[in-house]
Design a protein around this motif. Sequence first.
Motif, mmCIF file in Angstrom:
data_model
loop_
_atom_site.group_PDB
_atom_site.id
_atom_site.type_symbol
_atom_site.label_atom_id
_atom_site.label_comp_id
_atom_site.label_asym_id
_atom_site.label_seq_id
_atom_site.Cartn_x
_atom_site.Cartn_y
_atom_site.Cartn_z
ATOM 1 N N GLN A 186 -33.921 -41.662 4.473
ATOM 2 C CA GLN A 186 -33.042 -42.729 4.886
ATOM 3 C C GLN A 186 -33.436 -43.158 6.283
ATOM 4 O O GLN A 186 -33.938 -42.363 7.072
ATOM 5 C CB GLN A 186 -31.584 -42.240 4.893
ATOM 6 C CG GLN A 186 -31.097 -41.766 3.526
ATOM 7 C CD GLN A 186 -31.120 -42.882 2.525
ATOM 8 O OE1 GLN A 186 -30.830 -44.021 2.852
ATOM 9 N NE2 GLN A 186 -31.476 -42.585 1.300
ATOM 10 N N HIS A 187 -33.178 -44.394 6.608
ATOM 11 C CA HIS A 187 -33.429 -44.897 7.943
ATOM 12 C C HIS A 187 -32.102 -45.022 8.650
ATOM 13 O O HIS A 187 -31.238 -45.788 8.246
ATOM 14 C CB HIS A 187 -34.120 -46.263 7.874
ATOM 15 C CG HIS A 187 -35.456 -46.191 7.217
ATOM 16 N ND1 HIS A 187 -36.546 -45.619 7.823
ATOM 17 C CD2 HIS A 187 -35.871 -46.585 5.993
ATOM 18 C CE1 HIS A 187 -37.587 -45.685 7.009
ATOM 19 N NE2 HIS A 187 -37.191 -46.260 5.893
ATOM 20 N N ASP A 214 -26.536 -39.384 14.160
ATOM 21 C CA ASP A 214 -26.170 -40.460 13.243
ATOM 22 C C ASP A 214 -25.710 -39.891 11.905
ATOM 23 O O ASP A 214 -26.281 -38.921 11.388
ATOM 24 C CB ASP A 214 -27.363 -41.387 13.002
ATOM 25 C CG ASP A 214 -27.572 -42.359 14.159
ATOM 26 O OD1 ASP A 214 -26.652 -42.479 14.987
ATOM 27 O OD2 ASP A 214 -28.650 -42.975 14.226
ATOM 28 N N ARG A 215 -24.688 -40.512 11.349
ATOM 29 C CA ARG A 215 -24.163 -40.129 10.042
ATOM 30 C C ARG A 215 -24.252 -41.352 9.126
ATOM 31 O O ARG A 215 -23.816 -42.437 9.496
ATOM 32 C CB ARG A 215 -22.708 -39.665 10.141
ATOM 33 C CG ARG A 215 -22.527 -38.399 10.955
ATOM 34 C CD ARG A 215 -21.107 -38.301 11.521
ATOM 35 N NE ARG A 215 -20.102 -38.328 10.473
ATOM 36 C CZ ARG A 215 -19.552 -37.226 9.943
ATOM 37 N NH1 ARG A 215 -19.916 -36.024 10.369
ATOM 38 N NH2 ARG A 215 -18.636 -37.322 9.017
ATOM 39 N N LEU A 216 -24.796 -41.134 7.927
ATOM 40 C CA LEU A 216 -24.954 -42.213 6.961
ATOM 41 C C LEU A 216 -24.211 -41.835 5.685
ATOM 42 O O LEU A 216 -24.362 -40.729 5.180
ATOM 43 C CB LEU A 216 -26.429 -42.457 6.646
ATOM 44 C CG LEU A 216 -26.751 -43.645 5.741
ATOM 45 C CD1 LEU A 216 -26.363 -44.955 6.421
ATOM 46 C CD2 LEU A 216 -28.233 -43.654 5.362
ATOM 47 N N GLN A 238 -26.566 -36.395 7.739
ATOM 48 C CA GLN A 238 -27.096 -36.384 9.097
ATOM 49 C C GLN A 238 -28.551 -35.966 8.965
ATOM 50 O O GLN A 238 -28.853 -34.845 8.585
ATOM 51 C CB GLN A 238 -26.315 -35.436 10.004
ATOM 52 C CG GLN A 238 -24.949 -35.994 10.380
ATOM 53 C CD GLN A 238 -24.218 -35.143 11.392
ATOM 54 O OE1 GLN A 238 -24.162 -33.933 11.251
ATOM 55 N NE2 GLN A 238 -23.658 -35.777 12.407
ATOM 56 N N GLY A 239 -29.441 -36.918 9.243
ATOM 57 C CA GLY A 239 -30.833 -36.704 8.894
ATOM 58 C C GLY A 239 -30.949 -36.741 7.390
ATOM 59 O O GLY A 239 -30.476 -37.672 6.733
ATOM 60 N N LEU A 371 -23.100 -29.066 -2.773
ATOM 61 C CA LEU A 371 -24.025 -30.021 -2.153
ATOM 62 C C LEU A 371 -23.986 -29.975 -0.631
ATOM 63 O O LEU A 371 -24.940 -30.414 0.020
ATOM 64 C CB LEU A 371 -23.698 -31.435 -2.625
ATOM 65 C CG LEU A 371 -24.012 -31.732 -4.097
ATOM 66 C CD1 LEU A 371 -23.457 -33.095 -4.491
ATOM 67 C CD2 LEU A 371 -25.506 -31.667 -4.361
ATOM 68 N N VAL A 372 -22.917 -29.473 -0.051
ATOM 69 C CA VAL A 372 -22.817 -29.437 1.409
ATOM 70 C C VAL A 372 -23.864 -28.477 1.972
ATOM 71 O O VAL A 372 -23.977 -27.331 1.545
ATOM 72 C CB VAL A 372 -21.407 -29.006 1.845
ATOM 73 C CG1 VAL A 372 -21.354 -28.789 3.355
ATOM 74 C CG2 VAL A 372 -20.390 -30.057 1.431
ATOM 75 N N GLY A 373 -24.653 -28.963 2.923
ATOM 76 C CA GLY A 373 -25.715 -28.172 3.523
ATOM 77 C C GLY A 373 -27.053 -28.329 2.834
ATOM 78 O O GLY A 373 -28.076 -27.872 3.349
ATOM 79 N N ALA A 374 -27.064 -28.980 1.665
ATOM 80 C CA ALA A 374 -28.322 -29.175 0.938
ATOM 81 C C ALA A 374 -29.034 -30.407 1.462
ATOM 82 O O ALA A 374 -28.426 -31.313 2.042
ATOM 83 C CB ALA A 374 -28.055 -29.325 -0.551
#
Length: 402
Positions: A186-187, A214-216, A238-239, A371-374
């Motif tokens: 992601q950008h 940044d949070r997307l 994030q990233g 999915l959290v942390g993956a």
Amino acid sequence: MDLTALLLRVAARRPHVLVVAVPGATDVRLAIEDALARRGWPVATGPADADVLAVAGAPGPELAAVVDAVWEQVPAPRARIEVPAAADLHEHLDAATALLADAGHQRSAAVSGKEGHGTRIHSRPRPGGGQADHGDHRGHGDDPAHGGHEAHGGHEAHGGAQAQPDAHAAHGGDTDGDHAGHGAGQHAHHGHGGMVAGLPMAEPGPDRDGLTLDRLHVPLGPLLPDWPSGLVVRATLQGDVIQEAAADVLDAGHAAPFEWASAAARELDGLARFLGVAGWPSAAAQARRLRDAVLAGDRVDAEVAALLRRIRRSRTLRWLIRDIPAGPSTVADLLAARLAAVEAAVAADPAAPSTREPQHAVGLAGVAHALVGAELAAARLIVAALDPDTDRAAVGTGAGHG
């Protein structure tokens, strides 16, 4: 000589079909997949790859809106079939090919701008119907059972309501082993939040270490290849790491849950979808063929044993899924449990009714927490390994936080 008409007739002989599965209509999805395999028609990997949009079941209002948005992304020539029951499936498929080959119809629809109405084929409902970080993998070596793997592409990002940034591109490969690679990215745009020109922008927020990054916000689903029907995962990145996730099913409770007649067929279906997400289409196709044979009442013990040996011996698959957590378990452990369940179900009685095992009874909250942390690139593998039963999902949202 009308070259366009000739090309349309040739292309209509083997159209790419994008299958949209509605929760509760698993029987229609199974019938469509079996019919496509028998006709030799490829399954499309996304709207841009599709000639025919096949809706398996009668969608509720939420999913119907998403299907309409996806339909707008399918390029002409195109046809759309809506199949609430499997009985009229072949008639619908034949009608779709006739529309694709009709040069006059396709031209008039394109000129009038009413393709969305002129190329849809409806059926009257019947009573009662209702990856750890995986970058682009290049030419993986494998054991003798596979005979080598082709070079692999990464992910294809599909825009619009259906497609999400980690949607997999088309997978290619040889006749024995053909794993496709996985990657996603992601950008992030610093200093922006919300929507800009219809595109989601990143916004600053604290990460788990207390830093401001940044949070997307990225939605996954509901219409992706080999994705649980109706499932939508809303992830905060994030990233390339998922910091928060929430999962829900569109039109939950809209239709009665599908009841599997065979535990072996249920396990083989889940295995086929996992292998499809993992980028091994030939093994996925074999699992689907065995699933259909079990549902037809055939004994396939030897063929299933051969498939399981092939999967267990794959060094490429082991490398692909190693060290990927999936909640309290790992993707590798969930796959091992799936293979053992297939083996046990086939050995006992392939026609025995399906029972809901803990692996398949994972709820929406379990999906979100897993999915959290993956990393985003591993998200679809984790969901495929968990294999949530969206037919029985309760109304509501499961949430997970980092």
